[in-house]
Design an enzyme around this catalytic site. Structure first.
Site, short mmCIF file in Angstrom:
data_model
loop_
_atom_site.label_atom_id
_atom_site.label_comp_id
_atom_site.label_asym_id
_atom_site.label_seq_id
_atom_site.Cartn_x
_atom_site.Cartn_y
_atom_site.Cartn_z
N LYS B 118 0.81 -1.22 0.00
CA LYS B 118 0.00 0.00 0.00
C LYS B 118 0.85 1.27 0.00
O LYS B 118 0.53 2.24 -0.68
CB LYS B 118 -0.95 0.00 1.19
N LYS B 160 -8.37 6.76 13.57
CA LYS B 160 -8.40 5.29 13.52
C LYS B 160 -7.19 4.73 14.23
O LYS B 160 -6.14 5.37 14.27
CB LYS B 160 -8.37 4.79 12.07
N GLY B 166 -12.29 -3.15 12.52
CA GLY B 166 -13.54 -3.54 13.16
C GLY B 166 -14.20 -2.46 13.99
O GLY B 166 -14.99 -2.75 14.87
N LYS B 203 -9.20 12.14 6.50
CA LYS B 203 -10.41 12.88 6.13
C LYS B 203 -11.58 11.92 6.20
O LYS B 203 -11.51 10.79 5.70
CB LYS B 203 -10.24 13.40 4.69
N ARG B 294 -5.55 -8.14 -11.10
CA ARG B 294 -6.11 -9.44 -11.51
C ARG B 294 -7.45 -9.20 -12.17
O ARG B 294 -7.94 -8.08 -12.20
CB ARG B 294 -6.34 -10.29 -10.27
N ARG B 340 -23.99 -11.41 -6.27
CA ARG B 340 -23.21 -12.58 -5.86
C ARG B 340 -24.08 -13.45 -4.97
O ARG B 340 -24.29 -13.13 -3.80
CB ARG B 340 -21.97 -12.16 -5.09
#
Lengths: 516, 501, 181
Positions: B118, B160, B166, B203, B294, B340
């Site tokens: 990341k 965070k 969670g 943000k 992918r 799905r």
């Protein structure tokens, strides 16, 4: 006859008294406790309009101590009627009359229907709701109990005897149910114990509630005394009707056949999918049973006790069979003390009443452990062995997957006198499982191996291929046929039909000596 | 180099999907057989299926890089398609393929690595001037720092836990005066939950949408996008329903976001199929999240509105061909929705529902496409994901597509398992959804009941129970049994019974 | 006048009260299978389709359905892929049950039963703890899956009968919760 004359008036009056006795007041009393009256129970259980009462006006015996009010019927309603058009004898204790207590006349009334049921070869159903022995009558009350027990034993194996506990059953009262074939209990309103919570508190100083000591869940799960528990009385009585539909009226007659068998004919493909490829994976044996019996209808007996074995009744092509099956979902389907006893008594019941037994086997062995050994798993396991060997009814075994060691022998194996032994291609029949066998047979090689894990795996695979399969037993005649799971139902129908007239006589003896 | 054969290093519906295109192109297909999935559909469709020797180091055969590479070499297979999941975004796998001269149908292992990290992906994005969600870029030390960052990026912000997830150690801060109190709460919560009080500030996006762009690059440096997909209907970051195009985008925004996606792909010299994911906020500002290297689960909605075959394009590009069209050839036609359909119990918190599928009828129709890897008597086990099928439905407009999807869902029949069909009916009947008023919070905020109930459904269920009970309760009253007591028992049987007394 | 015959609707019609947590339906079934739900006559039909599925048909509504579970008078019905739990009672049993609930009210105890046989992995509540409806109580591993067992009532955990590592059978009482409503 003068219908307006005095004699007829007396007749009418006496009947009025009984009606009154079982009237609104009695109903309210019982209903407020969440129970039905004795008469309501009889009406629900029997086919409409078929009940004929006897001894309705019997009077209580004189008290040896204190006084007893003279009330008609003496706290129990007895008679006969029909269930699904078949004769049954019945007695229903009436808690609204002297607490349903058992005095000598009460007992004599029960004895009378017990004797008649035995003479006529018809099932007897007892609906129990009683405060216990009538203390005023002293030893005569106890003698009354004993006379009931004596007849319970005399009828055992001749006519089906069913006890339905719908209220309290304490002290001596619990032994009649224990001697009968099936005990039903209604949750929350019935309980059974030899000594009640008060005595437990006095003697042991332990606090326990009626429900915890002797409620339906306690006997269904822990003691194994109750065979069926239901949430309410209507369903309890419906359960009795259902059970009787599978049973013959006595040990000479055939069990009734179902007219609407709703039976599928032809292969059942789904049976191929239920047993997982992975030998260590669990599945629910009841899924298998449902696909084998008619209309997926299976009446399980003792559903909540020793769940590692499943027993119950079903039909094959309309005819009743008893089913004994290991349950891989619970304790991997191991045999232990409780499951052996559960299975043994069921097999003996089926044998007594000429009901063929189907055994579905997936058993890794006996449950190991100190508790088990010291608890006598040897003698209790022997009971199941004894029951299977002794039974002269048609006996068929299907081995679905595991069949190892002593447990192989016990579960109606060929040399134990089984008539047909089938195996699915997934069957593994051997002295022990692959991993255990390799550990013993290749102990030295395992120690020496570079990669013991890998070696063990390879050898286990080899063992599975060469030994733990159905074909060794097949070649030796210990399996009669290895079958496609999909045709199991068809095979069983044909096999039981072939065995229908089986004659298998045992040497004359008073009785055998089952390891009790 | 022409691809003559493909080893599909995957299972289920995506294996079936890849095999179908490969077959059409005349390419031989090989698959890997798993003991845990012995009756799967893809095994029947492939030209051949091989087992990989079990290796206890891997939870699944499909994760065994050396095993798969060895198999491809042994069978002289030209190329490997990794599908999605498993090894699809494992740079080590792509690298091993390259080393063994096996064509890996996907981007280069360097690109997979960079996009998978990341921090690297974000650095590349920043360097190319691609907007990221503004924030503290790492831990903030104290309340003062948090206030400083918040001032810079503007309120509302979200704090965070660095270690977290969670929802624990998470607080939304609307204004500076609340910061001190909420920062302390979040910090102590994070401490308790993760044993690490460190926090970062970002943000806060109010009701963001998940918009992603399908991009394609070839080895000649051409990159195009095939429009966007909106995947805002998510549950715990799991996409459930996707549509293409997105109602939130107009031509202008589409061009702007599409150009950004292409810029990102070009920045890493992207080859083959990829997806650039963005969050779009209510002010129509968008932020780069990540790039997936992918084929995506939801690729069929793009295929439906662009009339293309993305797997074919993947294969062609892996063979070294040029992209079949330029950006100006890409037309988006109509609307497509994908559901799905999973074996999950919507009524008990989407818990997986394992078992055997007894009977199955899939919807059919001109607008309907079903991608599935299962068939009747397939088992859904806890060994693999719970997907039963992807239902992809086309319509001229979004409204039409919603109606068509509902019709198709009502044709879906399955026995043996509970599925997410009632959930999709609930979504597609929801007013906010129909209006296009959706965000990643949709399920929690807009959907009162995740399970759709048809009219009179409950009453009919009650009726059914009653009728069955009635039948049972009365069946023992009348005589359904044959039990003539006078019927002769055969002398043989009676003799036996007497004797055995 | 002598009435020799009078048709009667109610005499042999059997009444049921079918209840779920939220709803209550009164269903009457006559010997001729005339069905009334909440006093309204319904023309329903159950049929097996050519596709092998069973359907319930009411007017222009036609839904696939199956009975997932039945145990005594408790049913789980699956209709359109949605499940419903119902208990079928007769008016007498319905009233008696209400009585019984009143009597047992004093010791309103909820037994937490094992829904399936398995092994206890973890306890999430301790004796004496206050729990709210739907709070997780423990984790039970069965068939290699971890299942959270939750409470249906709010109250105090009165007694815990198990510890981690124990194997339990279906319907074993795992915990007792005293309802404090």
């Amino acid at each position: 006859m003068d219908v307006k004359g005095k004699r007829f008036q007396d007749f009418t009056k006496r009947n009025e008294i009984i009606k009154e006795l079982r009237g609104k007041e009695a109903r309210e009393k019982q209903h407020s406790k969440g129970k039905l009256t004795a008469k309501e129970r009889i009406d629900i259980l029997l086919d409409p309009g078929t009940f004929d009462e006897i001894d309705a006006q019997a009077q209580p015996a004189d008290a040896g101590f204190g006084t007893v009010k003279k009330v008609m019927g003496d706290g129990v309603i007895t008679g006969h009627g029909k269930i699904s058009g078949r004769l049954v004898f019945i007695y229903a204790q009436d808690f609204t009359v002297m607490g349903g207590s058992l005095g000598s006349v009460h007992a004599a009334k029960i004895n009378k229907v017990q004797d008649m049921a035995l003479k006529m070869g018809a099932p007897i159903v007892g609906l129990m709701d009683s405060g216990g022995a009538r203390i005023q009558e002293g030893v005569m009350s106890l003698a009354g109990y004993a006379s009931i027990f004596y007849r319970n034993v005399a009828s055992s194996g001749v006519i089906p005897q069913i006890s339905v506990i719908m209220g309290p059953a304490a002290g001596g009262a619990v032994y009649s149910p224990a001697l009968t074939d099936f005990v039903f209990m209604t949750n929350k309103t019935s309980y059974m114990f030899v000594t009640g919570p008060n005595v437990v508190k006095e003697v042991l100083n332990e606090e326990v509630t009626f429900e915890d000591l002797g409620g339906a869940p306690a006997h269904a799960k822990k003691s194994g005394v109750a065979h069926f528990i239901y949430e309410d009385e209507e369903n309890t009585l419906l359960g009795v009707q259902k059970l009787l539909s599978y049973l013959p009226s006595n040990n000479m007659e055939d069990a009734p056949q179902s007219k609407t068998n709703g039976a599928t004919i032809g292969p059942v493909d789904k049976l191929r999918d239920i047993v997982p490829d992975d030998a260590n994976k669990a599945y629910d044996i009841k899924d298998v049973i449902k696909l084998i019996v008619d209309g997926e209808k299976f009446l399980e007996v003792m559903e909540n006790f020793a769940q590692n074995i499943v027993i119950g009744f079903g039909r094959l092509n309309g005819k009743t069979i008893g089913i004994v099956a290991n349950q891989p979902k619970v304790l991997a389907g191991c045999l232990d003390i409780n499951s052996s006893m559960k299975g043994a008594r069921f097999v003996r019941f089926c044998d007594a009443f000429n009901i063929p037994v189907l055994t579905l086997e997936d058993v890794p062995g006996f449950l190991p452990g100190i508790n088990q050994e010291h608890g006598g798993v040897i003698k209790h396991g022997a009971k199941l062995m004894y029951a299977y060997s002794e039974a002269t009814i048609p006996k068929i075994t299907v081995i679905l997957r595991k069949s190892y060691g002593g447990a192989y022998c016990v579960m109606n194996s060929k040399r134990l006198g089984s008539d047909f032994n089938f195996a699915w291609p997934t069957a593994e029949i051997a002295v022990m499982g692959p991993e255990g066998a390799v550990a013993i047979l290749y102990r030295k090689e395992l120690e020496a191996a570079e990669n013991p894990q890998q070696f063990k795996k390879e050898m286990a695979e080899k063992y599975r291929l060469e030994i733990a399969n159905p074909y060794v037993a097949y070649e030796k005649g210990l399996i009669d046929e290895v079958i496609d799971p999909a045709v199991t139902r068809m095979k069983l129908i044909a096999a039981f039909e072939a065995l229908e007239n089986k004659q298998d006589l045992k040497p004359a003896r008073k009785h055998g000596n089952i390891p009790l | 180099m022409k691809i003559k054969s493909i080893l599909v290093a995957n299972r289920g519906e995506i294996a079936v999907r890849i095999i179908k295109t490969a077959k059409r192109l005349g390419i031989k297909t090989y698959v890997i057989k798993s003991r845990k999935d012995a009756n799967a559909l893809y095994l029947e469709l492939a030209d051949d299926a091989f087992e990989i020797p079990e290796n206890p180091a891997f939870a699944s055969e499909f994760l065994d890089i050396e095993g798969i590479v060895a198999l491809a070499k042994e069978k002289k297979i030209t190329a490997i398609h990794p599908g999605y999941g498993f090894l699809a975004e494992n740079p080590g796998f792509a690298k091993r393929c390259k080393e063994e001269n096996i064509i890996f149908i996907g981007p280069s292992h360097e690109v997979i690595y960079n996009m998978g990290q990341k921090t690297i992906a974000k650095k590349i994005a920043t360097a190319s001037g691609i907007p990221l969600i503004p924030g503290s870029e790492g831990e903030v030390k104290n309340v003062n720092d948090a206030v400083k960052v918040a001032k810079k990026i503007g309120y509302p912000v979200i704090i965070k836990a660095v270690a977290g997830g969670g929802g624990r150690g998470m607080r939304i801060v609307e204004k500076a005066s609340e910061m001190e109190k909420l920062f302390k709460q979040a910090s102590s919560e994070a401490e308790k939950a993760f044993n690490n009080p460190a926090l970062f500030v970002e943000k806060y996006l109010y009701k963001p949408r998940h918009i992603e762009f399908q991009v394609f690059g070839d080895k000649f440096g051409n990159v195009i996008h095939l429009g966007e997909r909106e995947c805002s209907i998510q549950r715990r970051h799991q996409k459930l329903l996707e549509e293409a195009p997105s109602i939130a985008l107009d031509e202008k925004l589409r061009k702007k976001m599409g150009d950004t996606a292409i810029k990102m792909a070009k920045a890493v010299k992207y080859e083959n199929a990829g997806t650039v994911e963005f969050l779009l906020d209510k002010d129509r500002k968008f932020y780069f999240m990540e790039m997936n290297t992918r084929i995506q689960v939801e690729h069929p909605v793009t295929e439906m509105i662009t009339h293309s075959d993305l797997v074919e394009m993947q294969i062609r590009i892996a063979e070294g061909e040029k992209l079949p069209y330029t950006q100006s050839n890409v037309d988006l036609e109509g609307w497509a929705i994908e559901c799905r359909i999973n074996a999950e119990d919507v009524q008990s918190n989407f818990s997986p529902n394992t078992g055997i599928i007894d009977m199955l009828v899939l919807p059919k129709g001109t607008n309907i496409r079903i991608d599935t890897g299962i068939q009747e008597r397939s088992a859904i086990t806890s060994d693999f994901d719970s997907m039963i099928a992807k239902l992809i439905v086309h319509g001229d407009t979004r409204t039409k597509a919603i109606q068509n999807t509902l019709k198709a869902l009502n044709q879906f029949r399955i026995k043996g398992l509970k599925t997410t069909v009632p959930f999709f009916k609930a979504v597609l009947n929801n007013k906010a959804f129909v209006k296009g008023n959706i965000s990643t919070d949709f399920i929690g905020k807009e959907l009162d009941d995740p399970c759709y109930h048809e009219p009179e459904e409950e009453m009919l269920a009650a009726l059914l129970a009653t009728v069955d009970y009635h039948a049972e309760a009365t069946s023992y009253k009348e005589s359904n049994l044959e039990h003539d007591r006078r019927k002769n028992i055969s002398a043989w049987v009676l003799n036996k019974r007497m004797k055995s007394l | 006048m002598n009435i020799l015959f009078k048709s009667s609707d109610s005499a042999s019609t059997i009444k049921y009260i079918t209840i779920s947590d939220k709803s209550k339906f009164e269903v009457n079934i006559s010997p001729e299978n005339i069905i009334k739900v909440n006093k309204k006559v319904l023309n329903v039909q159950i049929e097996e389709g050519t596709d092998g599925f069973t359907y319930i048909v009411l007017g222009n509504l036609k839904y696939p359905m199956e009975i997932l579970e039945r145990s005594q008078n408790k049913y789980t019905i699956l209709i359109n892929g949605v499940s419903y739990k119902f208990t079928v009672e007769t008016p007498i049993s319905f009233n008696r049950k209400k009585h019984l609930e009143k009597i047992l009210d004093g010791s309103k105890k909820e037994d937490v039963l094992a829904p399936m046989p398995g092994k206890i992995i973890e306890l999430l509540a301790e004796e004496g703890a206050a729990v709210k409806e739907n709070d997780p109580l423990l984790i039970l591993e069965a068939m290699k899956m971890e299942n959270e067992i939750r409470t249906h009532v709010s109250g105090i955990v009165k007694k815990i009968n198990i510890k981690p590592g124990d194997t339990v059978m279906k319907d074993d009482v795992l915990m007792e919760i005293e309802n404090n409503n």
